[in-house]
Design a protein around this motif. Structure first.
Motif, PDB file in Angstrom:
ATOM      1  N   VAL A 317       0.844  -1.203   0.000  1.00  0.00           N
ATOM      2  CA  VAL A 317       0.000   0.000   0.000  1.00  0.00           C
ATOM      3  C   VAL A 317       0.878   1.251   0.000  1.00  0.00           C
ATOM      4  O   VAL A 317       0.627   2.199  -0.750  1.00  0.00           O
ATOM      5  CB  VAL A 317      -0.936   0.013   1.235  1.00  0.00           C
ATOM      6  N   GLU A 318       1.920   1.243   0.822  1.00  0.00           N
ATOM      7  CA  GLU A 318       2.817   2.403   0.880  1.00  0.00           C
ATOM      8  C   GLU A 318       3.545   2.611  -0.441  1.00  0.00           C
ATOM      9  O   GLU A 318       3.790   3.764  -0.844  1.00  0.00           O
ATOM     10  CB  GLU A 318       3.807   2.220   2.033  1.00  0.00           C
ATOM     11  N   ALA A 319       3.865   1.538  -1.134  1.00  0.00           N
ATOM     12  CA  ALA A 319       4.514   1.649  -2.448  1.00  0.00           C
ATOM     13  C   ALA A 319       3.556   2.271  -3.464  1.00  0.00           C
ATOM     14  O   ALA A 319       3.962   3.094  -4.301  1.00  0.00           O
ATOM     15  CB  ALA A 319       4.972   0.275  -2.927  1.00  0.00           C
ATOM     16  N   ILE A 320       2.270   1.897  -3.404  1.00  0.00           N
ATOM     17  CA  ILE A 320       1.258   2.471  -4.300  1.00  0.00           C
ATOM     18  C   ILE A 320       1.100   3.960  -4.020  1.00  0.00           C
ATOM     19  O   ILE A 320       0.996   4.783  -4.945  1.00  0.00           O
ATOM     20  CB  ILE A 320      -0.087   1.729  -4.141  1.00  0.00           C
ATOM     21  N   ILE A 321       1.097   4.330  -2.734  1.00  0.00           N
ATOM     22  CA  ILE A 321       0.988   5.746  -2.366  1.00  0.00           C
ATOM     23  C   ILE A 321       2.183   6.529  -2.902  1.00  0.00           C
ATOM     24  O   ILE A 321       2.027   7.603  -3.493  1.00  0.00           O
ATOM     25  CB  ILE A 321       0.892   5.898  -0.830  1.00  0.00           C
ATOM     26  N   GLU A 322       3.378   5.982  -2.714  1.00  0.00           N
ATOM     27  CA  GLU A 322       4.600   6.660  -3.177  1.00  0.00           C
ATOM     28  C   GLU A 322       4.574   6.860  -4.692  1.00  0.00           C
ATOM     29  O   GLU A 322       4.899   7.941  -5.189  1.00  0.00           O
ATOM     30  CB  GLU A 322       5.829   5.841  -2.769  1.00  0.00           C
ATOM     31  N   CYS A 323       4.180   5.826  -5.405  1.00  0.00           N
ATOM     32  CA  CYS A 323       4.101   5.900  -6.874  1.00  0.00           C
ATOM     33  C   CYS A 323       3.060   6.937  -7.302  1.00  0.00           C
ATOM     34  O   CYS A 323       3.306   7.757  -8.194  1.00  0.00           O
ATOM     35  CB  CYS A 323       3.762   4.523  -7.427  1.00  0.00           C
ATOM     36  N   SER A 324       1.895   6.906  -6.657  1.00  0.00           N
ATOM     37  CA  SER A 324       0.807   7.828  -7.006  1.00  0.00           C
ATOM     38  C   SER A 324       1.187   9.271  -6.724  1.00  0.00           C
ATOM     39  O   SER A 324       0.911  10.172  -7.527  1.00  0.00           O
ATOM     40  CB  SER A 324      -0.464   7.468  -6.229  1.00  0.00           C
ATOM     41  N   LEU A 325       1.830   9.499  -5.584  1.00  0.00           N
ATOM     42  CA  LEU A 325       2.240  10.858  -5.228  1.00  0.00           C
ATOM     43  C   LEU A 325       3.327  11.379  -6.173  1.00  0.00           C
ATOM     44  O   LEU A 325       3.320  12.557  -6.538  1.00  0.00           O
ATOM     45  CB  LEU A 325       2.768  10.885  -3.789  1.00  0.00           C
ATOM     46  N   SER A 326       4.232  10.505  -6.573  1.00  0.00           N
ATOM     47  CA  SER A 326       5.290  10.892  -7.504  1.00  0.00           C
ATOM     48  C   SER A 326       4.694  11.349  -8.833  1.00  0.00           C
ATOM     49  O   SER A 326       5.069  12.394  -9.378  1.00  0.00           O
ATOM     50  CB  SER A 326       6.244   9.713  -7.721  1.00  0.00           C
ATOM     51  N   GLU A 327       3.748  10.562  -9.350  1.00  0.00           N
ATOM     52  CA  GLU A 327       3.084  10.914 -10.611  1.00  0.00           C
ATOM     53  C   GLU A 327       2.284  12.202 -10.464  1.00  0.00           C
ATOM     54  O   GLU A 327       2.290  13.067 -11.342  1.00  0.00           O
ATOM     55  CB  GLU A 327       2.163   9.775 -11.060  1.00  0.00           C
ATOM     56  N   PHE A 328       1.583  12.336  -9.337  1.00  0.00           N
ATOM     57  CA  PHE A 328       0.760  13.532  -9.101  1.00  0.00           C
ATOM     58  C   PHE A 328       1.627  14.788  -9.072  1.00  0.00           C
ATOM     59  O   PHE A 328       1.314  15.788  -9.720  1.00  0.00           O
ATOM     60  CB  PHE A 328       0.001  13.396  -7.779  1.00  0.00           C
ATOM     61  N   ASN A 329       2.728  14.730  -8.314  1.00  0.00           N
ATOM     62  CA  ASN A 329       3.579  15.913  -8.182  1.00  0.00           C
ATOM     63  C   ASN A 329       4.294  16.256  -9.492  1.00  0.00           C
ATOM     64  O   ASN A 329       4.530  17.430  -9.780  1.00  0.00           O
ATOM     65  CB  ASN A 329       4.590  15.709  -7.051  1.00  0.00           C
ATOM     66  N   LYS A 330       4.603  15.225 -10.260  1.00  0.00           N
ATOM     67  CA  LYS A 330       5.210  15.465 -11.569  1.00  0.00           C
ATOM     68  C   LYS A 330       4.235  16.205 -12.477  1.00  0.00           C
ATOM     69  O   LYS A 330       4.585  17.199 -13.126  1.00  0.00           O
ATOM     70  CB  LYS A 330       5.616  14.128 -12.208  1.00  0.00           C
ATOM     71  N   ARG A 331       2.979  15.729 -12.503  1.00  0.00           N
ATOM     72  CA  ARG A 331       1.960  16.389 -13.341  1.00  0.00           C
ATOM     73  C   ARG A 331       1.659  17.793 -12.826  1.00  0.00           C
ATOM     74  O   ARG A 331       1.474  18.722 -13.610  1.00  0.00           O
ATOM     75  CB  ARG A 331       0.672  15.567 -13.357  1.00  0.00           C
ATOM     76  N   THR A 332       1.605  17.940 -11.499  1.00  0.00           N
ATOM     77  CA  THR A 332       1.322  19.248 -10.906  1.00  0.00           C
ATOM     78  C   THR A 332       2.413  20.250 -11.255  1.00  0.00           C
ATOM     79  O   THR A 332       2.138  21.401 -11.600  1.00  0.00           O
ATOM     80  CB  THR A 332       1.210  19.125  -9.366  1.00  0.00           C
ATOM     81  N   GLN A 333       3.657  19.797 -11.185  1.00  0.00           N
ATOM     82  CA  GLN A 333       4.791  20.655 -11.504  1.00  0.00           C
ATOM     83  C   GLN A 333       4.740  21.080 -12.970  1.00  0.00           C
ATOM     84  O   GLN A 333       4.951  22.254 -13.295  1.00  0.00           O
ATOM     85  CB  GLN A 333       6.077  19.893 -11.227  1.00  0.00           C
ATOM     86  N   GLU A 334       4.440  20.127 -13.840  1.00  0.00           N
ATOM     87  CA  GLU A 334       4.357  20.445 -15.266  1.00  0.00           C
ATOM     88  C   GLU A 334       3.239  21.445 -15.540  1.00  0.00           C
ATOM     89  O   GLU A 334       3.380  22.355 -16.359  1.00  0.00           O
ATOM     90  CB  GLU A 334       4.146  19.161 -16.069  1.00  0.00           C
ATOM     91  N   MET A 335       2.117  21.279 -14.838  1.00  0.00           N
ATOM     92  CA  MET A 335       0.995  22.198 -15.037  1.00  0.00           C
ATOM     93  C   MET A 335       1.322  23.586 -14.501  1.00  0.00           C
ATOM     94  O   MET A 335       0.888  24.596 -15.043  1.00  0.00           O
ATOM     95  CB  MET A 335      -0.262  21.656 -14.343  1.00  0.00           C
ATOM     96  N   GLU A 336       2.128  23.648 -13.428  1.00  0.00           N
ATOM     97  CA  GLU A 336       2.510  24.941 -12.860  1.00  0.00           C
ATOM     98  C   GLU A 336       3.341  25.752 -13.848  1.00  0.00           C
ATOM     99  O   GLU A 336       3.193  26.969 -13.953  1.00  0.00           O
ATOM    100  CB  GLU A 336       3.296  24.714 -11.569  1.00  0.00           C
ATOM    101  N   PHE A 337       4.233  25.065 -14.584  1.00  0.00           N
ATOM    102  CA  PHE A 337       5.121  25.774 -15.512  1.00  0.00           C
ATOM    103  C   PHE A 337       4.606  25.785 -16.958  1.00  0.00           C
ATOM    104  O   PHE A 337       5.216  26.398 -17.819  1.00  0.00           O
ATOM    105  CB  PHE A 337       6.522  25.154 -15.462  1.00  0.00           C
ATOM    106  N   SER A 338       3.466  25.111 -17.186  1.00  0.00           N
ATOM    107  CA  SER A 338       2.957  25.042 -18.568  1.00  0.00           C
ATOM    108  C   SER A 338       2.622  26.414 -19.162  1.00  0.00           C
ATOM    109  O   SER A 338       2.858  26.622 -20.365  1.00  0.00           O
ATOM    110  CB  SER A 338       1.748  24.103 -18.654  1.00  0.00           C
ATOM    111  N   PRO A 339       2.093  27.391 -18.385  1.00  0.00           N
ATOM    112  CA  PRO A 339       1.845  28.718 -18.989  1.00  0.00           C
ATOM    113  C   PRO A 339       3.138  29.379 -19.467  1.00  0.00           C
ATOM    114  O   PRO A 339       3.147  30.060 -20.505  1.00  0.00           O
ATOM    115  CB  PRO A 339       1.202  29.516 -17.846  1.00  0.00           C
ATOM    116  N   ILE A 340       4.238  29.181 -18.712  1.00  0.00           N
ATOM    117  CA  ILE A 340       5.524  29.761 -19.103  1.00  0.00           C
ATOM    118  C   ILE A 340       6.036  29.084 -20.373  1.00  0.00           C
ATOM    119  O   ILE A 340       6.492  29.743 -21.318  1.00  0.00           O
ATOM    120  CB  ILE A 340       6.558  29.605 -17.964  1.00  0.00           C
ATOM    121  N   ILE A 341       5.957  27.746 -20.389  1.00  0.00           N
ATOM    122  CA  ILE A 341       6.424  26.989 -21.555  1.00  0.00           C
ATOM    123  C   ILE A 341       5.602  27.338 -22.793  1.00  0.00           C
ATOM    124  O   ILE A 341       6.147  27.548 -23.887  1.00  0.00           O
ATOM    125  CB  ILE A 341       6.353  25.471 -21.261  1.00  0.00           C
ATOM    126  N   LYS A 342       4.286  27.425 -22.597  1.00  0.00           N
ATOM    127  CA  LYS A 342       3.407  27.790 -23.709  1.00  0.00           C
ATOM    128  C   LYS A 342       3.715  29.201 -24.198  1.00  0.00           C
ATOM    129  O   LYS A 342       3.770  29.472 -25.407  1.00  0.00           O
ATOM    130  CB  LYS A 342       1.948  27.693 -23.270  1.00  0.00           C
TER     131      LYS A 342
END
Length: 418
Positions: A317-342
């Motif tokens: 369960v903890e491994a699933i949480i770690e994987c899910s949080l990693s993916e979430f934060n990666k997408r969140t980070q990309e969305m935060e900088f997407s206006p600048i990149i665009k």
């Protein structure tokens, strides 16, 4: 992006009496959400409150925990000094994210893997969404949690079986009455374990439930919460005669005994589930034809097996949480900088387009296509360098990533509000 923060208290640091005073009903949560709808300090807010915890998660630049605690105390008519001793303020976004995941999965529950908590978190999110207090961050985070929950259900044994005595009793009861049309259940004694059993019955298809307690008001309050029937304790033997299954958590030794049970004129089948220690159903009751008795030891054995499975599944369960949080934060980070990149891409594309336009009259149709292809490929290669550098920097240090984003924005005069 604003930071994710929380206030929280739970059974780990707060007595039951205090938790009860600070437990938030749906009406309480909705009233608090309405209060904060126009608060400029935050724009996303989630309340999670059960009998074991009261928590608030929010997005804000500043720590507003004092304000949230004050308003919770106000709505519950409690002095702030009493609550401040137990509420913990957490301002580390990663800690807050991880804690909410663990709560929703049941890792932080008194009964490890508690299946009710995921439904309670979903309801809390629904109230937040209904009051438009869930923004892009909470929406993405909650759906990531729900997807992780599905993985836990499918990929692990973390939710297998009943790991609490009250839930194991209800699970056993559901099996015992599977061949009975509309079984009648009587729950006698509404201490903590009896109350849990009544609440767990709500997860079954059994609808004919009567609850009794020597203090009638306690039974009335639980009946109001669950929609079940209640009767005065003086009618116990009449209700016992009508019931197919009697769940007892009375704190009175041998309250149900051979003499008083024999007077019920049992014709076919009657089951007793004794959740009391010491026993409230005497041993000699088992000698009565048609009577089946399950003691707390019988039920505990079932719960212990399930609990062992769940504990063994915790690393998964903890491994699933770690994987899910990693993916979430990666997408969140990309969305935060997407206006600048665009914005950077649009600026460079504008420069490219103007330069190509200068030479259009000197080029054939075939040459124009070649120039378009070459310059666009060149633009993409040029874009790749700052974008990769921006993402790499932000992944190591968010603040440094934000500084780099500001430099790119100023250097190319990018309006990120577009």
């Amino acid at each position: 992006m604003k930071d994710f923060k929380a206030i929280r208290l739970s059974y780990k640091n707060t007595p039951l009496e205090v938790r009860g005073k600070l437990s938030l009903s749906q009406d309480d949560c909705e009233q608090l959400l309405k209060t904060y709808q126009k608060d400029q300090r935050l724009n996303e807010l989630l309340f999670v409150s059960t009998c074991n915890r009261t928590e608030a998660y929010y997005m804000a630049d500043e720590d507003i925990s004092d304000s949230l605690i004050k308003d919770i105390c106000s709505i519950k008519n409690i002095k702030g000094a009493e609550a401040n001793k137990y509420f913990e303020s957490v301002c580390d976004p990663k800690d807050v994210q991880n804690h909410l995941f663990r709560v929703a999965m049941g890792l932080e529950s008194q009964v490890v893997g508690d299946i009710q908590i995921s439904s309670q978190v979903k309801r809390a999110y629904q109230w937040t969404a209904d009051h438009e207090m869930a923004g892009p961050y909470l929406h993405r985070l909650m759906h990531t949690i729900f997807n992780a929950n599905k993985r836990v259900q499918i990929e692990t044994e973390f939710r297998d079986g009943a790991a609490s005595v009250s839930y194991a009793a209800v699970e056993m009861l559901d099996e015992l009455t599977s061949d009975i049309n509309d079984p009648k259940i009587l729950v006698v004694g509404l201490g903590e374990i009896g109350t849990d059993a009544v609440r767990n019955l709500q997860n079954t298809d059994i609808s004919d439930v009567t609850i009794m307690n020597r203090t009638f008001k306690v039974a009335e309050e639980l009946a109001s919460e669950t929609g079940y029937k209640t009767r005065p304790f003086e009618e116990l033997w009449k209700a016992a005669k009508e019931a197919d299954v009697i769940i007892s958590s009375l704190p009175i030794a041998d309250y149900f005994n051979k003499e008083n049970i024999s007077s019920l004129d049992i014709l076919a089948f009657k089951c007793f589930m004794d959740l009391s220690v010491p026993r409230s159903v005497a041993e000699d009751v088992e000698d009565i034809p048609g009577v089946i008795v399950y003691t707390v030891d019988d039920i505990n054995a079932r719960a212990d097996k399930a609990l062992e499975k769940r504990i063994n599944a915790i690393p998964q369960v903890e491994a699933i949480i770690e994987c899910s949080l990693s993916e979430f934060n990666k997408r969140t980070q990309e969305m935060e900088f997407s206006p600048i990149i665009k914005g950077l891409k649009n600026t460079l594309e504008e420069i490219r387009g103007k330069e190509v336009q200068k030479y259009e009259d000197q080029l054939s149709s075939k040459e124009k296509k070649q120039v378009e292809k070459i310059t666009k490929n060149l633009l993409n290669k040029i874009m790749k360098v700052p974008v990769l550098q921006l993402k790499a920097t932000a992944s190591v240090n968010k603040k440094e990533g934000q500084k780099m984003g500001k430099i790119i924005t100023d250097l190319f005069d990018i309006d990120v509000e577009k």
